[in-house]
Design a protein around this motif. Sequence first.
Motif, PDB file in Angstrom:
ATOM      1  N   ILE A  74     -63.852 -51.941   2.631  1.00 17.15           N
ATOM      2  CA  ILE A  74     -64.346 -52.126   1.277  1.00 17.15           C
ATOM      3  C   ILE A  74     -63.485 -53.086   0.469  1.00 17.15           C
ATOM      4  N   GLY A  75     -62.222 -53.159   0.785  1.00 17.25           N
ATOM      5  CA  GLY A  75     -61.327 -54.011  -0.002  1.00 17.25           C
ATOM      6  C   GLY A  75     -61.156 -55.402   0.542  1.00 17.25           C
ATOM      7  N   THR A  76     -61.771 -55.725   1.613  1.00 17.35           N
ATOM      8  CA  THR A  76     -61.601 -57.043   2.233  1.00 17.35           C
ATOM      9  C   THR A  76     -62.427 -58.067   1.481  1.00 17.35           C
ATOM     10  N   PRO A  77     -62.059 -59.343   1.594  1.00 17.49           N
ATOM     11  CA  PRO A  77     -62.766 -60.397   0.860  1.00 17.49           C
ATOM     12  C   PRO A  77     -64.258 -60.466   1.218  1.00 17.49           C
ATOM     13  N   LEU A  78     -64.580 -60.245   2.470  1.00 16.93           N
ATOM     14  CA  LEU A  78     -65.990 -60.367   2.851  1.00 16.93           C
ATOM     15  C   LEU A  78     -66.864 -59.333   2.149  1.00 16.93           C
ATOM     16  N   VAL A  79     -66.399 -58.080   2.126  1.00 18.42           N
ATOM     17  CA  VAL A  79     -67.179 -57.017   1.485  1.00 18.42           C
ATOM     18  C   VAL A  79     -67.244 -57.248  -0.010  1.00 18.42           C
ATOM     19  N   LYS A  80     -66.108 -57.682  -0.585  1.00 13.32           N
ATOM     20  CA  LYS A  80     -66.109 -57.963  -2.024  1.00 13.32           C
ATOM     21  C   LYS A  80     -67.067 -59.096  -2.368  1.00 13.32           C
ATOM     22  N   ALA A  81     -67.037 -60.137  -1.509  1.00 18.14           N
ATOM     23  CA  ALA A  81     -67.841 -61.317  -1.800  1.00 18.14           C
ATOM     24  C   ALA A  81     -69.341 -61.076  -1.682  1.00 18.14           C
ATOM     25  N   ASN A  82     -69.797 -59.984  -1.073  1.00 17.25           N
ATOM     26  CA  ASN A  82     -71.228 -59.773  -0.821  1.00 17.25           C
ATOM     27  C   ASN A  82     -71.800 -58.552  -1.538  1.00 17.25           C
ATOM     28  N   ASP A  83     -71.265 -58.158  -2.605  1.00 18.10           N
ATOM     29  CA  ASP A  83     -71.814 -57.091  -3.444  1.00 18.10           C
ATOM     30  C   ASP A  83     -72.022 -55.797  -2.662  1.00 18.10           C
ATOM     31  N   ALA A  84     -71.028 -54.940  -2.716  1.00 19.46           N
ATOM     32  CA  ALA A  84     -71.066 -53.685  -1.967  1.00 19.46           C
ATOM     33  C   ALA A  84     -72.246 -52.810  -2.388  1.00 19.46           C
ATOM     34  N   LEU A  85     -72.602 -52.828  -3.691  1.00 26.42           N
ATOM     35  CA  LEU A  85     -73.717 -52.002  -4.160  1.00 26.42           C
ATOM     36  C   LEU A  85     -75.030 -52.420  -3.497  1.00 26.42           C
ATOM     37  N   LEU A  86     -75.211 -53.748  -3.437  1.00 23.46           N
ATOM     38  CA  LEU A  86     -76.407 -54.237  -2.768  1.00 23.46           C
ATOM     39  C   LEU A  86     -76.441 -53.800  -1.312  1.00 23.46           C
ATOM     40  N   PHE A 145     -74.928 -51.212   0.179  1.00 23.57           N
ATOM     41  CA  PHE A 145     -75.117 -49.767   0.396  1.00 23.57           C
ATOM     42  C   PHE A 145     -76.537 -49.304   0.014  1.00 23.57           C
ATOM     43  N   SER A 146     -77.117 -49.913  -1.040  1.00 20.54           N
ATOM     44  CA  SER A 146     -78.496 -49.548  -1.373  1.00 20.54           C
ATOM     45  C   SER A 146     -79.460 -49.977  -0.258  1.00 20.54           C
ATOM     46  N   LEU A 147     -79.182 -51.160   0.332  1.00 18.83           N
ATOM     47  CA  LEU A 147     -79.992 -51.597   1.463  1.00 18.83           C
ATOM     48  C   LEU A 147     -79.848 -50.643   2.639  1.00 18.83           C
ATOM     49  N   LEU A 148     -78.607 -50.282   2.951  1.00 18.37           N
ATOM     50  CA  LEU A 148     -78.381 -49.383   4.086  1.00 18.37           C
ATOM     51  C   LEU A 148     -79.040 -48.022   3.867  1.00 18.37           C
ATOM     52  N   PHE A 149     -78.945 -47.482   2.642  1.00 20.63           N
ATOM     53  CA  PHE A 149     -79.572 -46.197   2.366  1.00 20.63           C
ATOM     54  C   PHE A 149     -81.100 -46.277   2.553  1.00 20.63           C
ATOM     55  N   SER A 150     -81.705 -47.372   2.034  1.00 21.02           N
ATOM     56  CA  SER A 150     -83.162 -47.508   2.170  1.00 21.02           C
ATOM     57  C   SER A 150     -83.571 -47.648   3.637  1.00 21.02           C
ATOM     58  N   LEU A 151     -82.739 -48.334   4.440  1.00 21.01           N
ATOM     59  CA  LEU A 151     -83.050 -48.477   5.862  1.00 21.01           C
ATOM     60  C   LEU A 151     -82.944 -47.147   6.595  1.00 21.01           C
ATOM     61  N   VAL A 152     -81.968 -46.326   6.224  1.00 24.93           N
ATOM     62  CA  VAL A 152     -81.877 -44.986   6.821  1.00 24.93           C
ATOM     63  C   VAL A 152     -83.138 -44.185   6.500  1.00 24.93           C
ATOM     64  N   VAL A 153     -83.605 -44.314   5.241  1.00 17.92           N
ATOM     65  CA  VAL A 153     -84.836 -43.605   4.852  1.00 17.92           C
ATOM     66  C   VAL A 153     -86.023 -44.074   5.692  1.00 17.92           C
ATOM     67  N   THR A 154     -86.163 -45.392   5.861  1.00 16.05           N
ATOM     68  CA  THR A 154     -87.309 -45.892   6.622  1.00 16.05           C
ATOM     69  C   THR A 154     -87.202 -45.504   8.096  1.00 16.05           C
ATOM     70  N   PHE A 155     -85.982 -45.546   8.657  1.00 18.96           N
ATOM     71  CA  PHE A 155     -85.834 -45.122  10.059  1.00 18.96           C
ATOM     72  C   PHE A 155     -86.235 -43.652  10.241  1.00 18.96           C
ATOM     73  N   LEU A 156     -85.774 -42.812   9.333  1.00 18.45           N
ATOM     74  CA  LEU A 156     -86.029 -41.377   9.488  1.00 18.45           C
ATOM     75  C   LEU A 156     -87.464 -40.998   9.128  1.00 18.45           C
ATOM     76  N   CYS A 157     -88.067 -41.707   8.175  1.00 24.13           N
ATOM     77  CA  CYS A 157     -89.435 -41.340   7.799  1.00 24.13           C
ATOM     78  C   CYS A 157     -90.424 -41.604   8.935  1.00 24.13           C
ATOM     79  N   SER A 158     -90.067 -42.509   9.853  1.00 22.89           N
ATOM     80  CA  SER A 158     -90.962 -42.756  10.996  1.00 22.89           C
ATOM     81  C   SER A 158     -91.090 -41.529  11.883  1.00 22.89           C
ATOM     82  N   ILE A 159     -90.032 -40.676  11.885  1.00 22.35           N
ATOM     83  CA  ILE A 159     -90.116 -39.453  12.685  1.00 22.35           C
ATOM     84  C   ILE A 159     -91.157 -38.489  12.121  1.00 22.35           C
ATOM     85  N   VAL A 160     -91.347 -38.515  10.797  1.00 24.48           N
ATOM     86  CA  VAL A 160     -92.308 -37.610  10.167  1.00 24.48           C
ATOM     87  C   VAL A 160     -93.738 -37.939  10.605  1.00 24.48           C
ATOM     88  N   PHE A 161     -93.958 -39.187  11.029  1.00 20.19           N
ATOM     89  CA  PHE A 161     -95.290 -39.555  11.501  1.00 20.19           C
ATOM     90  C   PHE A 161     -95.641 -38.878  12.821  1.00 20.19           C
TER      91      PHE A 161
END
Length: 879
Positions: free
Chosen positions: A627-639, A641-657
């Motif tokens: 989290i403290g490295t230049p690469l993570v800082k330079a690419n907006d950590a909030l963006l 993590f929100s992307l990763l959370f939404s992808l986890v939701v989409t991966f798991l919701c496919s199981i409900v089908f």
Amino acid sequence: MEIGSFLLGLCVFFHFYGSVSAEATCKLKAKFNLSGYKNVEKKKVVIGGMFPVHKRIASTDGNTSRLPVSSGCEGFNFRTFRWTQTMLFAINEINDRKDLLPNTNLGYVIYDSCFTISKAVEGTLTYLTGQDEAVPNYRCGTGAPLAALVGAGGSDLSIATARILGLYHFPQVGHYCSTCSALESKFQFPTFLRTIPNDKHQSTAIAQLVLHFGWTWVGTIAADDDYGKYGIKDFKEQVEEAGVCISFSETLPKVSSPEAIQRIVQTVVEATAKIIVVFSSDVDLSPLITELLRHNVTNRTWIASEAWVTSALINEPGVSSLLGGTIGFGVKRAEIPGLERHLLDLDPYDDPLTEEFWETVCFFKLTNGRGGNTSIMRGVPNGLCTGSESLAQLNNTYTDVSQLRITYSVYKAVYAVAHALHNLEHCVEGQGPFNGNDCANITNFEPWQLMYYLKNVHYKVPNTGEEVFFNEGDVEGFYDIINWQFNHNGEISYVTVGHYNASAAPEDRMTIMNDSIVWNNDILKPPRSVCSENCRPGTRKGIRQGEPVCCFDCIPCADGEISNVTDARECILCSEDDWSNEAHDACIPKIIEFLDFGEPLGITLIAISAFGALVTIAVGVVLVVNIGTPLVKANDALLSFSLLFSLVVTFLCSIVFLGEPQDWSCMTSQVALALGFALCLSSIMGGHIFTVLLLLCVCVCVCVCVCAIACTVWLIILPPHRVKNTSAQNIKIILECDEGSVVFICCIFAYDILLALVAFIFAFISRKLEDHISEGKSMTFGMLVFFIVWISFVPAYLSTRGKFMVAVQIFAILASSFGLLTCIFLPKCYVLLVKPERNTEEVMRPRTKPRDGSSTGTSASLATTATEVTTTASTSIDD
């Protein structure tokens, strides 16, 4: 009557007194030629009889140039001669009795009807007039009164005589084939009674026999007289109402006609019906049997009426191949003690008729079973008789007393007249049935007076004890069911295999022992006689145009339809949840189809979904660690993590089908998918528009809330729910989720598409902000993969059915999710894990391009670059 008296008186007047112009005379128009028996001398009462002793009248040359004479008869019939002798035997027996007509000696007048209506009419007129002249309005004979007529034979003969005798209220007691149902009409035949059952019972009995054995394709042959016509008519009406079809109907000629016989033989040979019902006398049937034997016709089962079922006239040599297995109905059989002795003790010189019988016996030749010719009278040299021979060795129908059925009917008829006369004679004065309680005088009674006693007679037959009484002129309809069985020598046995009692309850009328029946060709099972074989379950009848309803084709039931009975007229449609089995004879539950967790495809999809979710979480862990490295800082950590959370939701919701759809799973899967992609796409879009963290959060929240509100309204108004799709595939029920409202789902996913387009545009614009790790390019490629996947999804989804539609949808979710995950986060993870030396400030700092003086950077460092430029400008001004 008055006109006749007047005319006769007028004749007498002119005969004796003359007239002015000419002498009037009374002429005798006809003198009859009748043969028979007559004994009226010193008798108190005379009983009349009429029997067809001969088979036909002799042909004449038709010459009209001389005085015509009444035709004689030919074709001596031993069977009917036995009936004639039975009447004589019964009268003699009654005269010898002390308990029946003890003070009255009965006489008789018996004529030969020659099996012809004209002869029967001649005999009738002779009875009425008392002499050989036809003056029916007067009885000119002297002596004992004529009581009643026993006869005249077949139904045609009885109808002819009954019409005449009914005019004079003269009683007639019928027997031998006088069974026609037309004779039951008391309006037409008021004085006719019979000791043989009405044919309506026999027609019903034969119809029930046909139905009992399941025969639906039957041929009929009837004599060309009222007996045959009415009997077959009643039979046809009953069986056709029950679904039986008549293959052919033929009529036997009354007058010899080889052409007609040949035509009937051809019909029988060509017909496919194996069951043939015959209503005829043995005399009329005999020529047909002879011709059928000549054509070697076999493999037919004949159903016999009572008139020929025990007749020896058609029992010719070799007949077993044709008539073996014949089954028919015979009237009651009985033993008549003393009759056989009477038949054997005939004096050939008593009268002309007996003399003719004796001559016929002596000179008639019969072919025996070995093919040779032998005389019927054994021990008679050169076929000549002296008159002293014994008839005991005569082996024909005359001496056969084993099947006394019609003979027994004649016997009962004579006793019926005798008992009526007995009741008339013993009437008590003042208690009689006539005007003023009068009684009739037995020496001088009117025919209508005897008719009263005949209608009400009730007596027991000697030796058998059978009670006889008339119900509207008829007796009870009781029959023995008789089967013709031949031994290896061709000798016939008439075996009783059942009974029919018309007075019993309908279900108990017929009793038949199937195992006792020997069928034609010695087969053990009843023959089949159908136009078309039965349609098995799984098929239906298809009627052939222009053919009887019994002729049909068996048409297989269509898919989804069944028939579970034989000879079904229509196929039954299975319910929505069922489908026809392979044989189309039962509805079975349809296959329930859905993408199950436990099947290979389901397991694979779960594994891929779980793998995607785990990889996504692992990426998140890598980012947290760095989290403290230049690469993570330079690419907006909030963006990120929100992307990763939404992808986890989409991966798991496919199981409900997966799994069996339920209402909750239908709602959860669709809503989770919509919200997951809304969060993902809004994060990508907001990350390119806003540089300030607060604005980014607000943008994402607003976008997600809009989608959440729409989903909530959707779930409240018309939520997705489970449905059974029975129309997609015939043999399957596809359990699937119904969207509830097409409008809502289109709006929600159109909103996601809008977010995707906006995110793609900004990602595409930011791709030129060059640095070592270009996030703009990564997101551009990720959005391109997203669009490619979902554009490909539409035709693939529409071209599949059932559980594979769900699989295609899950593959699209997983593919788009993996596309975004890979394109956006793989470069970062590569640097963080594989090339950590590139994770420095220098590398992450944006570089300027000398050629155009422009500077570019990553989309994430765009704000930092702008700040540095502003600071430099300020410093220069201060200096």
